[in-house]
Design an enzyme around this catalytic site. Structure first.
Site: not given
Ligand code: NDP
Length: 452
Positions: A132, A172
């Protein structure tokens, strides 16, 4: 050898040592505890793993690279961020795992994510090690050109540590199609090579169909399998989703396609509650809002005249199924208790480690069907693995073919969780099943290599 005469003594001693060696890394401690609590009972009578000290070796990353990232903002100010790559374990394949750009990125967060990734990648059945990376860079409010300059500066250092047979990063939080494109462009320029060194690429330059959808779709597919195993379906269920990024959007898309009613989505400013359910048209609005305009979720509330709950998480809304898809530790003990009290049947973790240990304990005590992130969100990296295969073969599979492969991989992960997690009373402990199922292949490869 593990120290202690009982499982509990071994677990306590092991965690004491880990905390001593890695002070203040709370997320890393949490992720390791969650795994060790399943693995130590499993290896208690297996001297081969004990003598080779496999668990201790698996909790020390192969290497951690930290570097300065210097870039210039639109006003001509020189900015400095810290970049990282944690190459955790390449026992079963090249290092593989996402890159996160978020202001709270730290060594502890990336170590927990890389550790989890090793088990997750093993569960997919594909030959991928765990890694990561990321930076404490906040892409919010930055112009496209600033993001481009940051990505180029980040890759200027990272490129010497990665390669298609060494380490293959992906996206991510904060790293989506735009960032991957900038990163790949800079890699290609520096290395003078067009190879599959990143996944999540655009379709025009080696990307795979279904990759954007894969994590969210996979989290729903495995929920479908878990419900089917317990004589239930998604159809007609009320569903609460957190987040509105990549994983959340495609979780919602698949859940509504399968007849579920999704009533919430969120971002870091709060959540929206739509009691009529988010349909495909409303979801298209969210996709446009988040992927193109990069706006806030509260705009959904104004557009569709629903309520916006500022600075709150969606777990207070009564539901049958919950999909945490935002970030780590977004469900604490109180949130878990509320979900249980409101009759939630099942939780599938789209985000990485979204539930605190106390919340997991509550889910398990109350016999909620709970599938942890390393199994539930493995669909993303699985399709990344398929992107690597397509790049090596210099061909592109169709959407249908990839969706079928993803579907099969998620089903196999479910079955592996049942195989290793089935309890004497007939219930399935999916956490235990995922941890042991992910551990065995990596541990056996490490044993075969001897002491390295
Ligand atoms: P994105 O950046 O596309 O979206 C993240 C989302 O989570 C946004 O809506 C963001 O809101 C919200 N968010 C982030 N940090 C916080 C916080 N501290 N409190 C509240 N809301 C928060 O990321 P992904 O969708 O790609 O990733 C989401 C999760 O999934 C993570 O844990 C990631 O590690 C996991 N994941 C992702 C994969 C992928 O293929 N993308 C694969 C496997 C796991 P805002 O925009 O306001 O920050």
């Amino acid at each position: 050898m593990m120290i202690g005469n009982t499982v509990q003594e071994q677990l306590d001693n092991f965690m004491d040592g880990l905390k001593r060696r890695n002070p203040h890394e709370h997320e890393f401690h949490q992720a390791v505890y969650e795994v060790a609590a399943s693995i130590i009972p499993f290896i208690f009578h297996k001297s081969v793993y004990q003598q080779a000290n496999i668990l201790e070796r698996l909790t020390e990353p192969d290497r951690i690279i930290t570097f300065r990232v210097c870039w210039e903002d639109d006003e001509g100010n020189i900015r400095v961020n810290r970049g990282y790559r944690v190459q955790h374990c390449n026992a079963i394949g090249p290092y593989k795992g996402g890159i996160r750009f978020h202001y709270d990125v730290s060594r502890s967060i990336l170590k927990f994510l890389a550790f989890e990734q090793t088990f997750k990648n093993s569960l997919t059945g594909l030959p991928m090690g765990g890694a990561k990376g990321g930076a404490d860079f906040n892409p919010k409010g930055k112009s496209d050109r600033e993001v481009m300059r940051f990505c180029q500066a980040f890759m200027t250092e990272l490129y010497r540590h990665i390669g298609p047979f060494t380490d293959v990063p992906a996206g991510d939080i904060g790293v989506g199609a735009r960032e991957i494109s900038y990163l790949f462009g800079q890699y290609k320029r520096l290395a003078n090579e067009f190879t599959g060194v990143l996944t999540g690429k655009g379709l025009a330059f080696g990307g795979s169909l279904i990759r954007s959808e894969a994590t969210g779709y996979g989290a729903v597919y495995i929920m479908q399998d878990m419900l089917k195993y317990h004589q239930q379906t998604i159809e007609g269920k009320t569903i609460v989703v957190s987040g509105s990024g990549n994983v959340a959007q495609y979780t919602v898309e698949k859940a509504i396609e399968l007849g579920g009613k999704v009533v919430t989505m969120s971002d870091s400013s709060g959540f929206i509650y739509d009691p009529d359910g988010i349909d495909q048209q409303k979801l298209d609005f969210i996709k446009q809002l988040k992927q193109v305009r990069r706006g806030r979720i509260s705009e959904y509330a104004s557009e569709f005249k629903v309520k916006f709950y500022e600075k709150q998480k969606p777990w207070s809304i009564a539901c049958d199924l919950a999909f945490p898809c935002a970030t780590q530790n977004e469900i604490n003990a109180e949130d878990a208790a509320t979900l249980v009290k409101n009759g939630c049947l099942a939780v599938s973790e789209g985000a990485n480690m979204p539930t605190e240990q106390a919340g997991i304990n509550l889910f398990q005590q109350s016999k909620i069907l709970y599938i942890p992130s390393k199994a539930a969100n493995a669909g993303g990296v699985a399709v990344s693995g398929l992107e690597m295969t397509q790049n090596s073969m210099r061909l592109s599979w169709s959407r249908e073919e990839l969706d079928q492969r993803l579907r099969k991989i998620m089903q196999d992960i479910h079955d592996k969780c049942v195989e290793y997690g089935k309890q004497e009373d007939g219930t399935v402990n999916y956490l235990k099943g995922a941890n042991i199922g992910g551990f065995i292949k990596v541990a056996d490869a490490m044993l075969a290599y001897g002491v390295i």
